[in-house]
Design a protein around this motif. Sequence first.
Motif, PDB file in Angstrom:
ATOM      1  N   TYR A  45      10.667  73.655  89.641  1.00 11.42           N
ATOM      2  CA  TYR A  45      11.807  73.016  88.967  1.00 11.42           C
ATOM      3  C   TYR A  45      11.354  71.892  88.044  1.00 11.42           C
ATOM      4  N   ILE A  46      12.237  71.592  87.063  1.00 13.61           N
ATOM      5  CA  ILE A  46      12.108  70.309  86.356  1.00 13.61           C
ATOM      6  C   ILE A  46      13.280  69.452  86.833  1.00 13.61           C
ATOM      7  N   TYR A  47      13.089  68.143  86.857  1.00 11.02           N
ATOM      8  CA  TYR A  47      14.101  67.211  87.347  1.00 11.02           C
ATOM      9  C   TYR A  47      14.312  66.112  86.314  1.00 11.02           C
ATOM     10  N   MET A  48      15.584  65.751  86.104  1.00  5.69           N
ATOM     11  CA  MET A  48      15.891  64.616  85.231  1.00  5.69           C
ATOM     12  C   MET A  48      16.816  63.666  85.989  1.00  5.69           C
ATOM     13  N   VAL A  49      16.362  62.444  86.174  1.00  2.58           N
ATOM     14  CA  VAL A  49      17.132  61.457  86.931  1.00  2.58           C
ATOM     15  C   VAL A  49      17.891  60.584  85.944  1.00  2.58           C
ATOM     16  N   MET A  50      19.221  60.657  86.025  1.00  6.67           N
ATOM     17  CA  MET A  50      20.047  59.962  85.046  1.00  6.67           C
ATOM     18  C   MET A  50      20.929  58.889  85.683  1.00  6.67           C
ATOM     19  N   GLU A  51      21.409  58.013  84.835  1.00  7.91           N
ATOM     20  CA  GLU A  51      22.363  56.985  85.251  1.00  7.91           C
ATOM     21  C   GLU A  51      23.552  57.666  85.952  1.00  7.91           C
ATOM     22  N   PHE A  52      23.990  57.087  87.053  1.00 11.95           N
ATOM     23  CA  PHE A  52      25.111  57.675  87.799  1.00 11.95           C
ATOM     24  C   PHE A  52      26.433  57.170  87.233  1.00 11.95           C
ATOM     25  N   CYS A  53      27.285  58.096  86.829  1.00 11.51           N
ATOM     26  CA  CYS A  53      28.606  57.729  86.301  1.00 11.51           C
ATOM     27  C   CYS A  53      29.648  58.121  87.339  1.00 11.51           C
ATOM     28  N   SER A  54      30.091  57.134  88.111  1.00 10.56           N
ATOM     29  CA  SER A  54      30.871  57.416  89.327  1.00 10.56           C
ATOM     30  C   SER A  54      32.301  57.876  89.058  1.00 10.56           C
ATOM     31  N   GLY A  55      32.755  57.771  87.790  1.00  8.28           N
ATOM     32  CA  GLY A  55      34.135  58.178  87.485  1.00  8.28           C
ATOM     33  C   GLY A  55      34.342  59.673  87.381  1.00  8.28           C
ATOM     34  N   GLY A  56      33.249  60.442  87.329  1.00 12.27           N
ATOM     35  CA  GLY A  56      33.363  61.893  87.255  1.00 12.27           C
ATOM     36  C   GLY A  56      33.531  62.421  85.835  1.00 12.27           C
ATOM     37  N   GLU A  57      33.767  63.730  85.742  1.00 11.99           N
ATOM     38  CA  GLU A  57      33.872  64.405  84.439  1.00 11.99           C
ATOM     39  C   GLU A  57      35.273  64.301  83.846  1.00 11.99           C
TER      40      GLU A  57
END
Length: 280
Positions: A45-57
């Motif tokens: 796999y490749i992994y990308m760790v991103m800022e967490f946006c807790s409000g959802g989509e």
Amino acid sequence: MKKVSKKLIVSKRQQEHVLFERRIMQSLQCDFIVRLHAAFKDSSYIYMVMEFCSGGEIWSKLKEMGRFEEPVAVFCTACVVEAYAYLHKKSIIYRDLKPENLVLDHRGYVKLVDFGFAKELAKGSKTYSFCGTPEYMAPEIIQNQGHDFAADFWALGVLAYELLVGSPPFSSSEPQKIYSKILDGVLKFPPNMNEGAKSLISKLCRQRPGQRLGNTKNGIKDVRHHRWFSSINWHKLRMRQMDAPTVKLIRKGPCYINFDRFPFDKTQADPEFSGWDQDF
């Protein structure tokens, strides 16, 4: 964290896209674009760790609400305008605008995610790849006439419409029918849509790219100055000093409460050793 099977990437010939996405996201520092904190890989796999946006989509909020009230739609679209201004200044065309690629942070500010279709493009030049989501594609992409930043402004008009109505202006279960409707270019507005919104959407969704709002000589300033955005103080928005009307869409509770739940996928991808990801 985004985790993608390397075998899948190779089978879909997306190696260049994935490498570009990582490179682009590492170079972006904008409050209206999700930050990439780290990227790494293992044999599968490749992994990308991103800022967490807790409000959802935005997409799931729109499905929940049916459609957004005007102030919410105006605010969401304004955040995208700011993301565009930043990207276009850096000569990056986004090409994948849709509610699924917009997320809310804890304060209700909207951020763009997913740069798989983004591309660097010199001013005055065109690109010919056929990409994007059918409902959001500009006529010139469908006709393979070559497209540029104007295609992003077309998609902005489609987004404003979908946020206000709950469905995009050109839709069908078959992509070919969607493309025909887009090329016909007939925008049908519901009777309850106000004149400001109709005016903005009509000007963004003009068939000829050179006539589109945002793509004429004053550029994105014309979009900001449109009367539909009269409630937006652009400086305050950029400084994140505005109270976001989207806050009322965000549920209080555990950090995952604003996200759809999916069953855990226990399948393990096979390793992939071609080496395309050596610099990942």
